[in-house]
Design a protein around this motif. Sequence first.
Motif, PDB file in Angstrom:
ATOM      1  N   TYR A  32      41.800  50.624  32.023  1.00 19.18           N
ATOM      2  CA  TYR A  32      41.382  50.562  33.416  1.00 19.18           C
ATOM      3  C   TYR A  32      41.859  49.245  34.015  1.00 19.18           C
ATOM      4  CZ  TYR A  32      38.783  54.657  32.001  1.00 19.18           C
ATOM      5  OH  TYR A  32      38.453  55.910  31.525  1.00 19.18           O
ATOM      6  N   THR A  33      40.977  48.400  34.449  1.00 19.55           N
ATOM      7  CA  THR A  33      41.386  47.150  35.082  1.00 19.55           C
ATOM      8  C   THR A  33      41.995  46.193  34.065  1.00 19.55           C
ATOM      9  OG1 THR A  33      39.622  47.392  36.705  1.00 19.55           O
ATOM     10  CG2 THR A  33      40.587  45.210  36.468  1.00 19.55           C
ATOM     11  N   ASN A  35      43.292  42.141  33.851  1.00 18.72           N
ATOM     12  CA  ASN A  35      43.052  40.883  34.547  1.00 18.72           C
ATOM     13  C   ASN A  35      43.798  39.732  33.878  1.00 18.72           C
ATOM     14  OD1 ASN A  35      40.700  42.133  36.071  1.00 18.72           O
ATOM     15  ND2 ASN A  35      39.873  42.174  33.999  1.00 18.72           N
ATOM     16  N   ARG A  50      43.871  40.470  39.385  1.00 20.00           N
ATOM     17  CA  ARG A  50      43.320  41.703  38.820  1.00 20.00           C
ATOM     18  C   ARG A  50      44.120  42.883  39.351  1.00 20.00           C
ATOM     19  NH1 ARG A  50      37.194  41.915  39.518  1.00 20.00           N
ATOM     20  NH2 ARG A  50      37.301  41.129  37.384  1.00 20.00           N
ATOM     21  N   THR A  52      43.961  47.286  39.140  1.00 16.96           N
ATOM     22  CA  THR A  52      43.321  48.495  38.636  1.00 16.96           C
ATOM     23  C   THR A  52      44.376  49.453  38.090  1.00 16.96           C
ATOM     24  OG1 THR A  52      43.469  49.726  40.709  1.00 16.96           O
ATOM     25  CG2 THR A  52      41.574  48.244  40.435  1.00 16.96           C
ATOM     26  N   ASN A  53      43.923  50.521  37.432  1.00 17.90           N
ATOM     27  CA  ASN A  53      44.887  51.493  36.915  1.00 17.90           C
ATOM     28  C   ASN A  53      45.555  52.250  38.052  1.00 17.90           C
ATOM     29  OD1 ASN A  53      42.514  52.775  37.535  1.00 17.90           O
ATOM     30  ND2 ASN A  53      42.501  54.116  35.776  1.00 17.90           N
ATOM     31  N   THR A  56      45.659  48.804  42.626  1.00 11.70           N
ATOM     32  CA  THR A  56      45.018  47.893  43.581  1.00 11.70           C
ATOM     33  C   THR A  56      44.937  46.501  42.968  1.00 11.70           C
ATOM     34  OG1 THR A  56      43.723  49.692  44.532  1.00 11.70           O
ATOM     35  CG2 THR A  56      42.952  47.439  44.924  1.00 11.70           C
ATOM     36  N   THR A  57      45.312  45.498  43.764  1.00 10.25           N
ATOM     37  CA  THR A  57      45.355  44.134  43.245  1.00 10.25           C
ATOM     38  C   THR A  57      44.425  43.204  44.032  1.00 10.25           C
ATOM     39  OG1 THR A  57      47.224  43.602  44.690  1.00 10.25           O
ATOM     40  CG2 THR A  57      47.734  44.385  42.471  1.00 10.25           C
ATOM     41  N   ASP A  98      39.782  46.272  30.455  1.00  9.49           N
ATOM     42  CA  ASP A  98      38.767  47.273  30.145  1.00  9.49           C
ATOM     43  C   ASP A  98      39.485  48.490  29.576  1.00  9.49           C
ATOM     44  OD1 ASP A  98      37.116  46.329  33.158  1.00  9.49           O
ATOM     45  OD2 ASP A  98      36.520  45.832  31.108  1.00  9.49           O
TER      46      ASP A  98
END
Length: 120
Positions: A32-33, A35, A50, A52-53, A56-57, A98
């Motif tokens: 997932y995320t 970081n 960060r 996301t999968n 999104t940053t 994650d």
Amino acid sequence: QVQLVESGGGLVQPGGSLKLSCAASGRIFSIYTMNWYRQTPEKQRELVARITNGGTTNYADSVKGRFTISRDNAKNTAYLQMNSLKPEDTAVYYCNADVRTSYGVLQNYWGQGTQVTVSS
């Protein structure tokens, strides 16, 4: 188990660039995320960027416009392109993710860190 391995750190002059990589391996079902954090002896570990999968940053204010986070989901790898580096960017950079393992467990993992030194 899952391992995160960072690479790409080193010594660079102010104004220079570096690209960090974080490769995840092991019993991975999905990530997932992802970081990037950094830490110096004087400061607590801070979140730098960060992703996301879904792509999104988010960035710390101190690196916005200079750093770019990206990921290659097929390779389970995240990147941090760092441009216009400043001496205050000197730190140990850590990858964090994650991960849902192949056993179905969702767990947070850390890499071992890679040193970035910005100095003339």
